[in-house]
Design a protein around this motif. Sequence first.
Motif, mmCIF file in Angstrom:
data_model
loop_
_atom_site.group_PDB
_atom_site.id
_atom_site.type_symbol
_atom_site.label_atom_id
_atom_site.label_comp_id
_atom_site.label_asym_id
_atom_site.label_seq_id
_atom_site.Cartn_x
_atom_site.Cartn_y
_atom_site.Cartn_z
ATOM 1 N N TYR A 39 0.867 -1.178 0.000
ATOM 2 C CA TYR A 39 0.000 0.000 0.000
ATOM 3 C C TYR A 39 0.904 1.230 0.000
ATOM 4 O O TYR A 39 0.881 2.056 0.910
ATOM 5 C CB TYR A 39 -0.875 0.050 1.249
ATOM 6 N N SER A 40 1.706 1.360 -0.998
ATOM 7 C CA SER A 40 2.694 2.435 -1.065
ATOM 8 C C SER A 40 3.067 2.663 -2.528
ATOM 9 O O SER A 40 2.699 1.885 -3.407
ATOM 10 C CB SER A 40 3.943 2.086 -0.244
ATOM 11 N N ASN A 41 3.797 3.733 -2.765
ATOM 12 C CA ASN A 41 4.087 4.084 -4.159
ATOM 13 C C ASN A 41 5.343 3.416 -4.710
ATOM 14 O O ASN A 41 5.560 3.431 -5.921
ATOM 15 C CB ASN A 41 4.167 5.603 -4.331
ATOM 16 N N GLN A 42 6.153 2.806 -3.841
ATOM 17 C CA GLN A 42 7.348 2.128 -4.338
ATOM 18 C C GLN A 42 7.838 1.111 -3.318
ATOM 19 O O GLN A 42 7.451 1.138 -2.143
ATOM 20 C CB GLN A 42 8.457 3.130 -4.645
ATOM 21 N N ILE A 43 8.708 0.200 -3.801
ATOM 22 C CA ILE A 43 9.300 -0.803 -2.929
ATOM 23 C C ILE A 43 10.642 -1.227 -3.532
ATOM 24 O O ILE A 43 10.842 -1.127 -4.744
ATOM 25 C CB ILE A 43 8.358 -2.017 -2.761
ATOM 26 N N VAL A 44 11.551 -1.679 -2.678
ATOM 27 C CA VAL A 44 12.862 -2.174 -3.104
ATOM 28 C C VAL A 44 12.989 -3.622 -2.616
ATOM 29 O O VAL A 44 12.835 -3.890 -1.421
ATOM 30 C CB VAL A 44 14.005 -1.309 -2.534
ATOM 31 N N VAL A 45 13.282 -4.542 -3.550
ATOM 32 C CA VAL A 45 13.258 -5.975 -3.239
ATOM 33 C C VAL A 45 14.430 -6.666 -3.941
ATOM 34 O O VAL A 45 14.748 -6.344 -5.092
ATOM 35 C CB VAL A 45 11.930 -6.628 -3.701
ATOM 36 N N ASP A 46 15.061 -7.630 -3.251
ATOM 37 C CA ASP A 46 16.084 -8.468 -3.871
ATOM 38 C C ASP A 46 15.499 -9.148 -5.106
ATOM 39 O O ASP A 46 14.367 -9.642 -5.091
ATOM 40 C CB ASP A 46 16.553 -9.516 -2.863
ATOM 41 N N GLU A 47 16.274 -9.206 -6.193
ATOM 42 C CA GLU A 47 15.744 -9.728 -7.458
ATOM 43 C C GLU A 47 15.233 -11.162 -7.347
ATOM 44 O O GLU A 47 14.349 -11.562 -8.107
ATOM 45 C CB GLU A 47 16.794 -9.628 -8.566
ATOM 46 N N HIS A 48 15.773 -11.961 -6.413
ATOM 47 C CA HIS A 48 15.318 -13.344 -6.269
ATOM 48 C C HIS A 48 13.841 -13.405 -5.910
ATOM 49 O O HIS A 48 13.167 -14.397 -6.212
ATOM 50 C CB HIS A 48 16.149 -14.062 -5.196
ATOM 51 N N PHE A 49 13.337 -12.372 -5.266
ATOM 52 C CA PHE A 49 11.951 -12.359 -4.791
ATOM 53 C C PHE A 49 11.050 -11.489 -5.664
ATOM 54 O O PHE A 49 9.928 -11.170 -5.265
ATOM 55 C CB PHE A 49 11.912 -11.921 -3.324
ATOM 56 N N VAL A 50 11.536 -11.137 -6.845
ATOM 57 C CA VAL A 50 10.769 -10.383 -7.822
ATOM 58 C C VAL A 50 10.387 -11.326 -8.954
ATOM 59 O O VAL A 50 11.179 -12.179 -9.364
ATOM 60 C CB VAL A 50 11.579 -9.184 -8.357
ATOM 61 N N LEU A 51 9.174 -11.189 -9.476
ATOM 62 C CA LEU A 51 8.641 -12.125 -10.456
ATOM 63 C C LEU A 51 8.292 -11.420 -11.764
ATOM 64 O O LEU A 51 7.836 -10.275 -11.763
ATOM 65 C CB LEU A 51 7.388 -12.794 -9.885
ATOM 66 N N ARG A 52 8.500 -12.100 -12.871
ATOM 67 C CA ARG A 52 8.132 -11.573 -14.179
ATOM 68 C C ARG A 52 6.616 -11.661 -14.362
ATOM 69 O O ARG A 52 5.999 -12.686 -14.030
ATOM 70 C CB ARG A 52 8.797 -12.372 -15.306
ATOM 71 N N VAL A 53 6.027 -10.608 -14.919
ATOM 72 C CA VAL A 53 4.590 -10.595 -15.182
ATOM 73 C C VAL A 53 4.382 -10.315 -16.668
ATOM 74 O O VAL A 53 4.811 -9.275 -17.180
ATOM 75 C CB VAL A 53 3.864 -9.530 -14.328
ATOM 76 N N SER A 54 3.726 -11.217 -17.345
ATOM 77 C CA SER A 54 3.530 -11.109 -18.779
ATOM 78 C C SER A 54 2.653 -9.915 -19.144
ATOM 79 O O SER A 54 1.698 -9.575 -18.420
ATOM 80 C CB SER A 54 2.880 -12.394 -19.309
ATOM 81 N N SER A 55 2.942 -9.326 -20.276
ATOM 82 C CA SER A 55 2.110 -8.226 -20.793
ATOM 83 C C SER A 55 0.731 -8.727 -21.209
ATOM 84 O O SER A 55 -0.178 -7.926 -21.452
ATOM 85 C CB SER A 55 2.809 -7.561 -21.987
ATOM 86 N N LYS A 56 0.558 -10.063 -21.302
ATOM 87 C CA LYS A 56 -0.756 -10.632 -21.627
ATOM 88 C C LYS A 56 -1.751 -10.472 -20.477
ATOM 89 O O LYS A 56 -2.957 -10.593 -20.682
ATOM 90 C CB LYS A 56 -0.618 -12.117 -21.954
ATOM 91 N N LEU A 57 -1.238 -10.251 -19.272
ATOM 92 C CA LEU A 57 -2.093 -10.174 -18.086
ATOM 93 C C LEU A 57 -2.447 -8.736 -17.764
ATOM 94 O O LEU A 57 -1.573 -7.861 -17.754
ATOM 95 C CB LEU A 57 -1.385 -10.809 -16.876
ATOM 96 N N ASP A 58 -3.722 -8.490 -17.475
ATOM 97 C CA ASP A 58 -4.134 -7.178 -16.977
ATOM 98 C C ASP A 58 -3.476 -6.946 -15.624
ATOM 99 O O ASP A 58 -3.637 -7.774 -14.716
ATOM 100 C CB ASP A 58 -5.655 -7.130 -16.837
ATOM 101 N N PRO A 59 -2.718 -5.866 -15.445
ATOM 102 C CA PRO A 59 -1.937 -5.733 -14.205
ATOM 103 C C PRO A 59 -2.789 -5.652 -12.942
ATOM 104 O O PRO A 59 -2.402 -6.186 -11.902
ATOM 105 C CB PRO A 59 -1.118 -4.457 -14.431
ATOM 106 N N ALA A 60 -3.930 -4.986 -13.008
ATOM 107 C CA ALA A 60 -4.776 -4.904 -11.818
ATOM 108 C C ALA A 60 -5.325 -6.275 -11.446
ATOM 109 O O ALA A 60 -5.306 -6.690 -10.280
ATOM 110 C CB ALA A 60 -5.917 -3.914 -12.045
ATOM 111 N N ALA A 61 -5.811 -7.013 -12.438
ATOM 112 C CA ALA A 61 -6.400 -8.326 -12.180
ATOM 113 C C ALA A 61 -5.342 -9.381 -11.868
ATOM 114 O O ALA A 61 -5.652 -10.443 -11.316
ATOM 115 C CB ALA A 61 -7.241 -8.760 -13.383
ATOM 116 N N ALA A 62 -4.078 -9.089 -12.215
ATOM 117 C CA ALA A 62 -2.993 -10.022 -11.911
ATOM 118 C C ALA A 62 -2.497 -9.887 -10.487
ATOM 119 O O ALA A 62 -1.899 -10.824 -9.946
ATOM 120 C CB ALA A 62 -1.832 -9.814 -12.883
ATOM 121 N N ALA A 63 -2.720 -8.734 -9.841
ATOM 122 C CA ALA A 63 -2.167 -8.510 -8.502
ATOM 123 C C ALA A 63 -2.545 -9.620 -7.513
ATOM 124 O O ALA A 63 -1.665 -10.152 -6.812
ATOM 125 C CB ALA A 63 -2.585 -7.140 -7.985
#
Length: 358
Positions: free
Chosen positions: A131-155
């Motif tokens: 619930y914030s405007n930004q976050i910093v995370v180690d890349e191991h815990f970051v996931l790729r999200v396809s452009s095929k997915l609506d970002p709001a509905a993918a959350a």
Amino acid sequence: MTNALGYAATAATSPLAPLKFERRDPTPRDVQIQILFCGVCHSDLHTVRNEWQNAVYPVIPGHEIIGKVTKVGSQVTKFKAGDTVGVGCLVDSCRDCPDCRDGLENYCNNMVLTYNSPDKHMPGKMTYGGYSNQIVVDEHFVLRVSSKLDPAAAAPLLCAGITTYSPLRQWNVRAGQKVGVVGLGGLGHMAVKFAHAFGARVVVFTTSPGKSQDAQRLGAYEVVVSRNAAEMQKHAGSFDFILDTVSAVHDLNAYVELLKRDGTLTLVGAPATPLPVKAFGLLFRRRRLAGSLIGGLRETQEMLDFCAEHGITADVEVIPAQQIDAAYERLVKGDVKYRFVVDMASLAREGAPPPPAR
């Protein structure tokens, strides 16, 4: 340090309100993310209201995060600025225990939750969530999200999605099996979509007869009102697998009796009160009672890729941050189909009058 803005609770009874705070600068392995959308999980409400007696205030909830990469550290190899990415329930783990080595960071005894966990990068402080405007995370815990997915509905896939996908995969749900889903809420509606996509014949159990049409729209071929003993008895001993998503107190034995020999009832809901289970219901048909907690990073990425391939997202209602408290009240009443998602662009409108709540 970078200035950030979030929506925070400062006490169990206080409404959420804007809070300025600091995010760390990216280390060589970190990804800095502008948050676009964040799903609202029931865990957020439990934590904010200290219903689990573990909240450390202020709390900035949110672990269903979709955003855009704005900066990467010098050693980051998986992502670049502009990528659409996701962050789920975890932002760190020990990386060395058997669970972590198996790609099951979600079972690491030293996992760091996305919010309300001690922040090892900022001693004495807690992690702050989506619930914030930004976050910093180690890349191991970051996931790729396809452009095929609506970002709001993918959350919501980052928690509700993986929480239901993981046990369905673990117990090898597949075409031709009869699979039950107990409850049709934020978790249950995702379980129906996944089980249907895997080819199973899905039966939804609900206390609400009015949910039948919606359950069938989502992929169920039958809906059983669990309070109707005759309807339940018709299905005795017939299920290969049942996924129980309900966090309210209910009778587990009724669902154990619906399992075939060697069938499995897996819990992903978390009732606060222990639920009694009759041993004979398990013994005589070699049935199993199990539990499952979110999923590891490898499996979560698999789930996101599966969703992109099959066009699966959550059914969502997008709200501005200023309506989070109203959304919590509706969540308690079950008045959402099926997941609230916060549009974090609304944080930029702080100072303007909040839009009217429904």
